[in-house]
Write a protein that holds these residues in place. Structure first.
Motif, PDB file in Angstrom:
ATOM      1  N   PHE A   1      -3.423  10.508  -1.656  1.00 63.86           N
ATOM      2  CA  PHE A   1      -2.380  11.522  -1.679  1.00 63.86           C
ATOM      3  C   PHE A   1      -2.974  12.905  -1.414  1.00 63.86           C
ATOM      4  N   ARG A   2      -4.056  13.209  -2.064  1.00 68.12           N
ATOM      5  CA  ARG A   2      -4.707  14.511  -1.876  1.00 68.12           C
ATOM      6  C   ARG A   2      -5.175  14.685  -0.439  1.00 68.12           C
ATOM      7  N   ARG A   3      -5.679  13.639   0.158  1.00 66.72           N
ATOM      8  CA  ARG A   3      -6.186  13.704   1.533  1.00 66.72           C
ATOM      9  C   ARG A   3      -5.059  13.845   2.556  1.00 66.72           C
ATOM     10  N   ASP A   4      -3.947  13.139   2.321  1.00 63.65           N
ATOM     11  CA  ASP A   4      -2.938  12.985   3.382  1.00 63.65           C
ATOM     12  C   ASP A   4      -1.683  13.830   3.210  1.00 63.65           C
ATOM     13  N   HIS A   5      -1.351  14.276   1.985  1.00 66.38           N
ATOM     14  CA  HIS A   5       0.004  14.767   1.762  1.00 66.38           C
ATOM     15  C   HIS A   5       0.127  16.176   1.196  1.00 66.38           C
TER      16      HIS A   5
ATOM     17  N   GLU B   1      12.594   5.844   7.165  1.00 68.16           N
ATOM     18  CA  GLU B   1      13.139   5.948   8.515  1.00 68.16           C
ATOM     19  C   GLU B   1      14.455   6.717   8.542  1.00 68.16           C
ATOM     20  N   ALA B   2      15.237   6.627   7.459  1.00 65.42           N
ATOM     21  CA  ALA B   2      16.536   7.295   7.409  1.00 65.42           C
ATOM     22  C   ALA B   2      16.426   8.781   7.104  1.00 65.42           C
ATOM     23  N   ALA B   3      15.303   9.221   6.540  1.00 58.77           N
ATOM     24  CA  ALA B   3      15.116  10.609   6.134  1.00 58.77           C
ATOM     25  C   ALA B   3      14.616  11.463   7.305  1.00 58.77           C
ATOM     26  N   ASP B   4      14.766  12.776   7.160  1.00 62.89           N
ATOM     27  CA  ASP B   4      14.160  13.693   8.121  1.00 62.89           C
ATOM     28  C   ASP B   4      12.646  13.677   7.988  1.00 62.89           C
ATOM     29  N   GLU B   5      12.176  13.669   6.750  1.00 60.91           N
ATOM     30  CA  GLU B   5      10.741  13.625   6.467  1.00 60.91           C
ATOM     31  C   GLU B   5      10.512  12.723   5.268  1.00 60.91           C
ATOM     32  N   ALA B   6       9.356  12.068   5.243  1.00 64.13           N
ATOM     33  CA  ALA B   6       9.041  11.183   4.127  1.00 64.13           C
ATOM     34  C   ALA B   6       7.591  11.349   3.719  1.00 64.13           C
ATOM     35  N   LEU B   7       7.370  11.279   2.430  1.00 65.42           N
ATOM     36  CA  LEU B   7       6.027  11.233   1.874  1.00 65.42           C
ATOM     37  C   LEU B   7       5.880   9.850   1.256  1.00 65.42           C
ATOM     38  N   CYS B   8       5.054   9.022   1.865  1.00 63.49           N
ATOM     39  CA  CYS B   8       4.945   7.608   1.486  1.00 63.49           C
ATOM     40  C   CYS B   8       3.606   7.362   0.806  1.00 63.49           C
ATOM     41  N   VAL B   9       3.662   6.901  -0.425  1.00 64.19           N
ATOM     42  CA  VAL B   9       2.474   6.704  -1.247  1.00 64.19           C
ATOM     43  C   VAL B   9       1.936   5.293  -1.065  1.00 64.19           C
ATOM     44  N   GLU B  10       0.682   5.187  -0.730  1.00 62.87           N
ATOM     45  CA  GLU B  10       0.003   3.897  -0.606  1.00 62.87           C
ATOM     46  C   GLU B  10      -0.599   3.525  -1.958  1.00 62.87           C
ATOM     47  N   ALA B  11      -0.098   2.457  -2.562  1.00 60.32           N
ATOM     48  CA  ALA B  11      -0.622   1.993  -3.847  1.00 60.32           C
ATOM     49  C   ALA B  11      -0.281   0.529  -4.020  1.00 60.32           C
ATOM     50  N   GLY B  12      -1.028  -0.144  -4.881  1.00 63.46           N
ATOM     51  CA  GLY B  12      -0.885  -1.578  -5.029  1.00 63.46           C
ATOM     52  C   GLY B  12       0.170  -2.021  -6.010  1.00 63.46           C
ATOM     53  N   SER B  13       0.746  -1.094  -6.774  1.00 62.56           N
ATOM     54  CA  SER B  13       1.744  -1.484  -7.767  1.00 62.56           C
ATOM     55  C   SER B  13       2.830  -0.424  -7.862  1.00 62.56           C
ATOM     56  N   THR B  14       4.005  -0.853  -8.319  1.00 64.29           N
ATOM     57  CA  THR B  14       5.112   0.077  -8.513  1.00 64.29           C
ATOM     58  C   THR B  14       4.745   1.166  -9.504  1.00 64.29           C
ATOM     59  N   ALA B  15       4.040   0.804 -10.574  1.00 68.72           N
ATOM     60  CA  ALA B  15       3.675   1.788 -11.591  1.00 68.72           C
ATOM     61  C   ALA B  15       2.813   2.892 -10.999  1.00 68.72           C
ATOM     62  N   THR B  16       1.856   2.517 -10.155  1.00 64.38           N
ATOM     63  CA  THR B  16       0.967   3.514  -9.565  1.00 64.38           C
ATOM     64  C   THR B  16       1.713   4.403  -8.581  1.00 64.38           C
ATOM     65  N   VAL B  17       2.654   3.830  -7.838  1.00 66.63           N
ATOM     66  CA  VAL B  17       3.481   4.648  -6.946  1.00 66.63           C
ATOM     67  C   VAL B  17       4.253   5.679  -7.754  1.00 66.63           C
ATOM     68  N   GLN B  18       4.882   5.245  -8.852  1.00 70.49           N
ATOM     69  CA  GLN B  18       5.669   6.174  -9.672  1.00 70.49           C
ATOM     70  C   GLN B  18       4.797   7.256 -10.287  1.00 70.49           C
ATOM     71  N   GLU B  19       3.624   6.898 -10.730  1.00 72.97           N
ATOM     72  CA  GLU B  19       2.724   7.894 -11.315  1.00 72.97           C
ATOM     73  C   GLU B  19       2.306   8.930 -10.272  1.00 72.97           C
ATOM     74  N   THR B  20       2.087   8.493  -9.061  1.00 69.29           N
ATOM     75  CA  THR B  20       1.739   9.425  -7.985  1.00 69.29           C
ATOM     76  C   THR B  20       2.934  10.283  -7.610  1.00 69.29           C
ATOM     77  N   HIS B  21       4.130   9.705  -7.657  1.00 70.68           N
ATOM     78  CA  HIS B  21       5.336  10.494  -7.399  1.00 70.68           C
ATOM     79  C   HIS B  21       5.471  11.632  -8.418  1.00 70.68           C
ATOM     80  N   LEU B  22       5.109  11.376  -9.662  1.00 65.32           N
ATOM     81  CA  LEU B  22       5.204  12.439 -10.666  1.00 65.32           C
ATOM     82  C   LEU B  22       4.275  13.597 -10.314  1.00 65.32           C
ATOM     83  N   VAL B  23       3.074  13.284  -9.848  1.00 66.43           N
ATOM     84  CA  VAL B  23       2.161  14.343  -9.401  1.00 66.43           C
ATOM     85  C   VAL B  23       2.785  15.105  -8.240  1.00 66.43           C
ATOM     86  N   ALA B  24       3.413  14.372  -7.314  1.00 64.22           N
ATOM     87  CA  ALA B  24       4.070  15.027  -6.179  1.00 64.22           C
ATOM     88  C   ALA B  24       5.174  15.970  -6.648  1.00 64.22           C
ATOM     89  N   VAL B  25       5.959  15.549  -7.635  1.00 59.12           N
ATOM     90  CA  VAL B  25       7.024  16.397  -8.180  1.00 59.12           C
ATOM     91  C   VAL B  25       6.444  17.676  -8.760  1.00 59.12           C
TER      92      VAL B  25
END
Length: 224
Positions: free
Chosen positions: A27-31, A160-184
């Motif tokens: 996330f830090r590298r790409d977003h 694909e439906a959005a104008d822009e998307a930030l897509c988190v690469e992670a192996g589990s739903t929990a890790t995606v959500q935790e990264t989303h909180l950092v993004a927020v």
């Protein structure tokens, strides 16, 4: 022989933390540039009467509400309140729309009611496959809103439906959500910094944008 009363190892917890650290490194590298652009765009839209609408399902709904609370209240420092609404928190609307039109329309119909050209719709989904969020994105773009998606890995229909998307690469739903909180939190931080910069430069309330951000549309609100 293994003692059945021995405490469990913490290997699973260590692995969880390692997975989160890896996701945050990506996330830090790409977003970070995109988060800064989004914060700058909100700082151009909200002070002139624009609005952020946000939605998600389950844990993502809680994170959408976290975002809107930070904008209506404050993140770290004192500043004016800004208009931000979590659509899932409108419980009477959600249940009425779900009952009359189906769950897939619970957000789209609210977007049609509250959204105006130049507003921003933020949609959060770990899978990127929630039909009600995709319908909201389609409705919002047709109405002239800017649609941002915060999702799990690509490809997914919401991105694909959005104008822009930030897509988190992670192996589990929990890790995606935790990264989303950092993004927020980083979005709030970028927004506050952009608002403060505009105020210091004497441009508060004037449309400005960060490099690479889409030009905001002027928004006018009717007095009620």
């Amino acid at each position: 022989m293994t003692d059945p009363l021995a405490p469990p190892t913490h290997e699973a917890a260590h692995e969880h933390c390692r997975a989160l650290a890896d996701a945050l490194a990506r996330f830090r590298r790409d977003h970070l540039d995109r988060i800064a652009q989004w914060g700058g765009h909100l700082a151009a839209v909200l002070p002139v009467g624009g609005r952020l609408l946000a939605a998600g399902n389950g844990g993502s709904a809680a994170q959408a509400q976290h975002l809107t609370a930070e904008l209506v209240g404050r993140y770290q420092h004192e500043r004016p309140a800004f208009s931000a609404i979590s659509l899932h928190a409108e419980t009477s609307s959600v249940t009425a729309i779900g009952n009359d039109y189906g769950f897939d329309q619970v957000y789209a119909r609210q977007v049609a009611a509250h959204g105006r050209p130049g507003d921003v719709l933020m949609l959060l989904s770990t899978s990127g496959r929630s039909a009600n969020l995709i319908a909201a994105a389609v409705t919002a773009r047709q109405a002239g809103l800017r649609v941002w998606a915060l999702t799990g890995a690509r490809p997914n229909p919401l991105a694909e439906a959005a104008d822009e998307a930030l897509c988190v690469e992670a192996g589990s739903t929990a890790t995606v959500q935790e990264t989303h909180l950092v993004a927020v939190h980083l979005l709030c931080e970028s927004f506050d910094a952009a608002v403060a910069t505009g105020a210091a430069a004497g441009t508060a309330g004037r449309p400005t944008r960060a490099a690479g951000a889409a030009a905001p549309v002027a928004v006018r609100r009717r007095m009620s």
